[in-house]
Write an enzyme that holds these catalytic residues in place. Structure first.
Site, PDB file in Angstrom:
ATOM      1  CE  LYS A  95      72.230  31.298   5.498  1.00 48.38           C
ATOM      2  NZ  LYS A  95      72.518  30.772   6.861  1.00 48.38           N
TER       3      LYS A  95
ATOM      4  CE  LYS B  57      73.414  35.768   5.630  1.00 48.27           C
ATOM      5  NZ  LYS B  57      73.092  35.613   7.068  1.00 48.27           N
TER       6      LYS B  57
HETATM    7  N1  C2G Z   1      68.691  37.675  14.351  1.00 45.10           N
HETATM    8  C1  C2G Z   1      67.961  38.468  15.226  1.00 45.10           C
HETATM    9  N2  C2G Z   1      68.214  39.786  15.275  1.00 45.10           N
HETATM   10  C2  C2G Z   1      69.185  40.342  14.502  1.00 45.10           C
HETATM   11  C3  C2G Z   1      69.934  39.541  13.620  1.00 45.10           C
HETATM   12  C4  C2G Z   1      69.668  38.187  13.570  1.00 45.10           C
HETATM   13  O1  C2G Z   1      67.069  37.975  15.937  1.00 45.10           O
HETATM   14  N3  C2G Z   1      69.409  41.687  14.593  1.00 45.10           N
HETATM   15  C5  C2G Z   1      68.371  36.235  14.305  1.00 45.10           C
HETATM   16  C6  C2G Z   1      67.857  35.802  12.938  1.00 45.10           C
HETATM   17  O2  C2G Z   1      66.462  36.065  12.811  1.00 45.10           O
HETATM   18  C7  C2G Z   1      68.166  34.315  12.957  1.00 45.10           C
HETATM   19  C8  C2G Z   1      69.449  34.237  13.817  1.00 45.10           C
HETATM   20  O3  C2G Z   1      69.535  35.482  14.531  1.00 45.10           O
HETATM   21  O4  C2G Z   1      67.120  33.599  13.612  1.00 45.10           O
HETATM   22  C9  C2G Z   1      70.693  34.060  12.985  1.00 45.10           C
HETATM   23  O5  C2G Z   1      70.725  35.095  12.031  1.00 45.10           O
HETATM   24  P1  C2G Z   1      71.655  34.894  10.731  1.00 45.10           P
HETATM   25  O6  C2G Z   1      73.006  34.485  11.144  1.00 45.10           O
HETATM   26  O7  C2G Z   1      71.460  36.087   9.843  1.00 45.10           O
HETATM   27  O8  C2G Z   1      70.966  33.614  10.079  1.00 45.10           O
HETATM   28  P2  C2G Z   1      70.332  33.480   8.624  1.00 45.10           P
HETATM   29  O9  C2G Z   1      71.313  33.942   7.615  1.00 45.10           O
HETATM   30  O10 C2G Z   1      68.997  34.093   8.698  1.00 45.10           O
HETATM   31  O11 C2G Z   1      70.262  31.888   8.460  1.00 45.10           O
HETATM   32  O12 C2G Z   1      68.258  27.689   7.646  1.00 45.10           O
HETATM   33  C10 C2G Z   1      68.094  28.958   8.245  1.00 45.10           C
HETATM   34  C11 C2G Z   1      69.273  29.849   7.962  1.00 45.10           C
HETATM   35  O13 C2G Z   1      70.499  29.208   8.269  1.00 45.10           O
HETATM   36  C12 C2G Z   1      69.143  31.152   8.745  1.00 45.10           C
END
Ligand code: C2G
Length: 132
Positions: A45, A47
């Site tokens: 990712k 990240k």
């Molecule tokens: N999220 C949200 N609002 C935000 C930030 C994040 O609703 N302002 C939600 C994202 O849509 C996601 C969850 O919080 O459903 C976790 O976000 P992240 O940690 O950024 O996850 P991500 O990198 O999208 O990883 O296999 C799927 C991945 O692991 C998802």
């Protein structure tokens, strides 16, 4: 017991994450969070998280909405996770809309995308703090 699962990095836990987790839990009785490992974040990712997996796991486990935290080590584990944990509903924020529809074909789980909290993100927090 209705079981819900969601996946993510959840770095620098903020209210956008909480809004997602709260609504995910409201969809059932038991919420599993598959938390991206440091290796998965870095390798797949691109990240680099501020908090380590253990620290992010500790934060999630402290939340009333979360019942179990498991490691997310790869993109491909969702079908087996859903079957192993007998998940009824798979939930993700709608920035992922459509990306996981295949799970409804390959499992008995319902796929639900919930609205993201628009104005907050870990990236934005870092920018605001560094004046970047
Ligand atoms: N999220 C949200 N609002 C935000 C930030 C994040 O609703 N302002 C939600 C994202 O849509 C996601 C969850 O919080 O459903 C976790 O976000 P992240 O940690 O950024 O996850 P991500 O990198 O999208 O990883 O296999 C799927 C991945 O692991 C998802």
């Amino acid at each position: 017991m209705k079981r819900v699962i969601t996946y993510g990095t959840f770095d620098m836990l903020h209210y956008g994450h909480i809004n997602l987790l709260r609504r995910a839990k409201e969809m059932g009785d038991y919420l599993i969070v598959a938390l991206s490992t440091d290796e998965f974040n870095w390798d797949s990712k691109n990240k680099k998280t501020y908090f380590t997996y253990e620290q992010r796991k500790q934060l999630l486990e402290a939340l009333r909405y979360v019942d179990l935290v498991i490691p997310e080590e790869g993109w491909g584990q969702k079908v087996s996770d859903i079957k192993l944990y007998k998940v009824d509903t798979f939930v993700m924020g709608d920035d992922w809309k459509g990306q996981f529809d295949y799970l409804e074909d390959e499992t008995d789980a319902e796929v639900v995308y919930l609205g993201r909290t628009p104005e907050i993100s870990t990236t934005q927090i870092k920018k605001d703090l560094t004046g970047g």
